[in-house]
Design a protein around this motif. Structure first.
Motif, PDB file in Angstrom:
ATOM      1  N   GLU A  26       0.823  -1.204   0.000  1.00  0.00           N
ATOM      2  CA  GLU A  26       0.000   0.000   0.000  1.00  0.00           C
ATOM      3  C   GLU A  26       0.858   1.255   0.000  1.00  0.00           C
ATOM      4  OE1 GLU A  26      -0.272  -2.531   1.956  1.00  0.00           O
ATOM      5  OE2 GLU A  26      -2.344  -3.238   2.065  1.00  0.00           O
ATOM      6  N   LEU A  81      -1.945  -5.916   0.310  1.00  0.00           N
ATOM      7  CA  LEU A  81      -1.629  -5.788  -1.112  1.00  0.00           C
ATOM      8  C   LEU A  81      -0.349  -6.565  -1.408  1.00  0.00           C
ATOM      9  CD1 LEU A  81      -2.641  -4.334  -3.691  1.00  0.00           C
ATOM     10  CD2 LEU A  81      -0.963  -2.538  -3.206  1.00  0.00           C
ATOM     11  N   ASP A  82      -0.481  -7.708  -2.087  1.00  0.00           N
ATOM     12  CA  ASP A  82       0.690  -8.544  -2.351  1.00  0.00           C
ATOM     13  C   ASP A  82       1.437  -8.067  -3.598  1.00  0.00           C
ATOM     14  OD1 ASP A  82      -0.900  -9.332  -4.452  1.00  0.00           O
ATOM     15  OD2 ASP A  82      -1.186 -11.390  -3.749  1.00  0.00           O
ATOM     16  N   PRO A 135       2.024  -9.377  -6.811  1.00  0.00           N
ATOM     17  CA  PRO A 135       1.348  -9.331  -8.109  1.00  0.00           C
ATOM     18  C   PRO A 135       0.314  -8.210  -8.217  1.00  0.00           C
ATOM     19  CG  PRO A 135       1.564 -11.597  -7.366  1.00  0.00           C
ATOM     20  CD  PRO A 135       2.016 -10.739  -6.225  1.00  0.00           C
ATOM     21  N   SER A 136      -0.422  -7.968  -7.131  1.00  0.00           N
ATOM     22  CA  SER A 136      -1.418  -6.885  -7.162  1.00  0.00           C
ATOM     23  C   SER A 136      -0.737  -5.524  -7.275  1.00  0.00           C
ATOM     24  CB  SER A 136      -2.289  -6.932  -5.907  1.00  0.00           C
ATOM     25  OG  SER A 136      -2.971  -8.168  -5.802  1.00  0.00           O
ATOM     26  N   LEU A 137       0.384  -5.353  -6.577  1.00  0.00           N
ATOM     27  CA  LEU A 137       1.131  -4.096  -6.661  1.00  0.00           C
ATOM     28  C   LEU A 137       1.668  -3.875  -8.075  1.00  0.00           C
ATOM     29  CD1 LEU A 137       2.580  -1.593  -5.532  1.00  0.00           C
ATOM     30  CD2 LEU A 137       4.435  -3.122  -4.780  1.00  0.00           C
ATOM     31  N   THR A 181       0.470  -5.028 -10.907  1.00  0.00           N
ATOM     32  CA  THR A 181      -0.641  -4.705 -11.796  1.00  0.00           C
ATOM     33  C   THR A 181      -1.060  -3.246 -11.633  1.00  0.00           C
ATOM     34  OG1 THR A 181      -1.426  -7.000 -11.687  1.00  0.00           O
ATOM     35  CG2 THR A 181      -2.988  -5.337 -12.450  1.00  0.00           C
ATOM     36  N   ALA A 182      -1.129  -2.764 -10.377  1.00  0.00           N
ATOM     37  CA  ALA A 182      -1.535  -1.380 -10.122  1.00  0.00           C
ATOM     38  C   ALA A 182      -0.456  -0.392 -10.567  1.00  0.00           C
ATOM     39  CB  ALA A 182      -1.837  -1.205  -8.631  1.00  0.00           C
ATOM     40  N   LYS A 216      -0.667 -15.479 -11.680  1.00  0.00           N
ATOM     41  CA  LYS A 216      -1.270 -14.188 -11.354  1.00  0.00           C
ATOM     42  C   LYS A 216      -0.735 -13.064 -12.235  1.00  0.00           C
ATOM     43  CE  LYS A 216      -1.938 -15.340  -6.454  1.00  0.00           C
ATOM     44  NZ  LYS A 216      -1.662 -14.911  -5.055  1.00  0.00           N
TER      45      LYS A 216
END
Length: 605
Positions: A519, A545-546, A548-550, A552-553, A577
């Motif tokens: 985050e 927020l792991d 892969p999510s970071l 992507t964002a 992912k």
């Protein structure tokens, strides 16, 4: 045994009791064997056929008994003997239950189809007296028991393993005409020693006669055991993988800070030697963690297409040094052995572990073989092999002439921390590591061992059609300049790991922006404070927020930003992912200062 029938109603009652008893027993047995639908359908259908056949024979037999009631018995001695064998008191004029395979002849010289069905049909049935002795039986039961002695008059329980006899005798004594009895599972003592499930149903009370419905459940029990073992291995593997991830974070910090300290001392300084000892022991711990990850199939592999023969030939000299002068090693290569796609280092680790175990089993003296060949594998159902796809495989056998493995231990040899070696002489991770590497590679491993003769471990690897790649690619590159320039965002929730990484990269000339959570890193992108970042280095497993999510964002703000992912888990655990996202690289934990700097140097634009 039934007493003297007097009317057709009594005959109908007799046949209905016999038929109902058999059907009830067979249906109970079929209901109990719900391990797989096809087997259940087969058991119920076959039991129904047998019940119909038995009922028909009983009807004909009962008719013969009624018709003969008014006439003297042609052979009173035989009738008395049969009555006594079935449990009737001496002198009782009772007529015994008709034999399954020897019912009253419908016509002289005619082979009735119902008799043929009972003699050659697939359902195993037996009639027992009150003490559990066999009165009559079907042909299928005789074939299943595979005994050389006659079964008539033999105690039914004596045909099974000694440890099962008490349960069998108790079930026989408790048998009644109700349909709620649980099947007794017992193993035959002769022939193939099949495992059977038996239902006992009383079909006559005075004197007591019991129908036993026997079903071969050997394959079902084998599948049960294989499933339970695979579930246990999976659970232990998941636990091992989680523990390994936490240890990798600790070891990354220990090894990394040891590298930083060593930069401050010259090799001639006493402190340098002390710090080097810390690093060496941390690396030993890292190797143990890699073994845990190998067992849990969560290690990072670098598969390459290679020739198994060439790989083993290169490994031969090292193996001979490891095995010692007392062990003679023979490496035999088959013809036209296909290429395989495996991690060369891990394949070598598998062979080394198996070879060292073989040396220990032979007491450091003897002959050992490593044999390669192509092999065709068919249907493995009903064999010692676990289920594997039929087809062509590259087979590697490691054969020793050692002491062999106790049968009681064979089912546990691939479990982590299980060892038969004395305390302090083995970690119990050697064969579990082998198992994990082979499985993660897409292969299979089996063991065949005889105490006092030797052991053979067989590896089955799927062949690969591509051309062989450089077989020397696993050798580490020579020392090179690892300094550089640019801005790196380092995202890591473990403080010791993040502090080491930031100091290491700054020491190589980079500007480093630190973030302790996903985050916090995303907020920097949203606020425009990461516009000059040249490379994102992020952990994969982080709260909320792991990684892969970071990624992507962050790519929404910087679509072409290169990324290096670091993790104690395998790369395959998160690759799904990141499907469709390019320019993402991976660095496994634990890593050294030079490994981190080298990866950054390679990826930095």
């Amino acid at each position: 045994m039934f007493g003297k029938p007097k009317a057709s109603g009594q005959r109908a009652d007799l046949t209905s009791r016999v038929g109902a008893g058999v059907v009830a027993g067979a249906c109970m047995l079929g209901s109990a064997l719900v391990l797989e639908p096809a087997g259940l359908r087969y058991a119920l259908a076959a039991a129904g056929l047998a019940a119909i056949a038995w009922l028909a024979l009983k009807q004909r037999g009962a008719s013969a008994m009624v018709d003969s009631a008014a006439a003297p018995a042609s052979s009173p001695e035989t009738a008395a003997q049969l009555g006594e064998r079935a449990g009737a008191p001496p002198g009782d004029p009772a007529v015994p239950i008709m034999a399954l395979g020897a019912a009253a002849e419908p016509q002289a010289g005619v082979d009735h189809p119902f008799r043929r069905l009972l003699e050659t049909g697939p359902v195993s049935l037996a009639l027992l007296d009150h003490s559990g002795a066999v009165i009559e039986h079907s042909g299928a039961f005789s074939r299943l028991a595979q005994t050389s002695r006659p079964l008539i008059g033999v105690s039914f329980a004596s045909l099974f393993d000694a440890k099962d006899r008490a349960d069998l005798l108790s079930a026989i004594a408790a048998a009644d005409s109700e349909s709620g009895q649980e099947p007794v599972v017992a193993r035959l003592t002769e022939g193939r020693k099949e495992t059977c499930a038996i239902i006992f149903t009383a079909i006559q009370d005075d004197p007591k006669v019991i129908a036993a419905s026997i079903q071969d459940v050997t394959q079902e029990k084998k599948l049960e055991a294989q499933f339970a073992q695979s579930q246990k291995m999976l659970a232990v593997g998941q636990l091992a993988g989680g523990v390994a991830h936490d240890f990798n974070n600790l070891l990354t910090a220990i090894i990394g800070h040891a590298d930083l300290l060593m930069l401050k001392y010259s090799p001639s300084d006493d402190s340098f030697a002390d710090i080097n000892q810390i690093k060496q022991n941390a690396n030993r711990a890292a190797n143990l963690v890699r073994q845990l990850l190998a067992f849990s199939r969560q290690q990072t592999l670098q598969p390459r297409v290679l020739d198994v023969g060439e790989a083993l030939a290169d490994l031969g000299n090292l193996l001979r040094r490891l095995l010692g002068a007392g062990v003679v090693l023979h490496i035999r290569h088959g013809r036209d052995v296909a290429l395989v796609k495996v991690d060369r280092v891990q394949l070598e680790q598998v062979v080394i572990n198996l070879a060292v175990n073989a040396r220990d089993a032979m007491g450091g003296k003897g002959e050992m073989e490593i044999v390669t060949r192509m092999t065709q594998v068919g249907d493995t159902a009903g064999t010692r092999l676990e289920p594997m796809p039929a087809g062509v495989y590259v087979q590697i056998d490691v054969v020793d002439r050692g002491s062999g493995i106790d049968p009681d231990h064979l089912g546990r040899i691939f479990e982590p921390f299980f060892t038969t070696k004395p305390l302090g002489e083995g970690t119990g991770l050697g064969l579990s590591t082998v198992y994990g590497i082979v499985k993660q590679t897409g292969g299979f491993i089996f063991v065949d061992s005889t105490v006092g003769v030797g052991t053979t471990f067989s590896l089955y690897l799927p062949p690969h059609a591509e051309a062989a790649q450089d077989r020397k690619s696993h050798i580490e590159e020579r020392a090179r300049d690892l300094t550089g320039v640019g801005t790196i965002m380092l995202v890591e929730d473990e403080d010791p790991v993040r502090l080491f990484g930031a100091r290491a990269l700054r020491g190589k000339g980079y500007r480093v922006i630190e973030a302790s959570t996903g985050e916090a890193a995303l907020k920097l992108f949203q606020q425009g404070e990461a516009d000059d970042v040249d490379l994102l280095v992020t952990d994969i497993v982080m709260p909320e927020l792991d990684g892969p999510s970071l990624i992507t964002a962050a790519r929404k703000f910087r679509p072409s930003l290169p990324v290096v992912c670091v993790s104690g888990y395998a790369e395959s655990a998160f690759r799904d992912k990141l499907l469709g996202i390019e320019n993402v690289h991976f660095l496994p934990k634990p890593f050294t200062l030079n490994q981190l700097a080298g990866k950054v140097k390679d990826v930095m634009p």
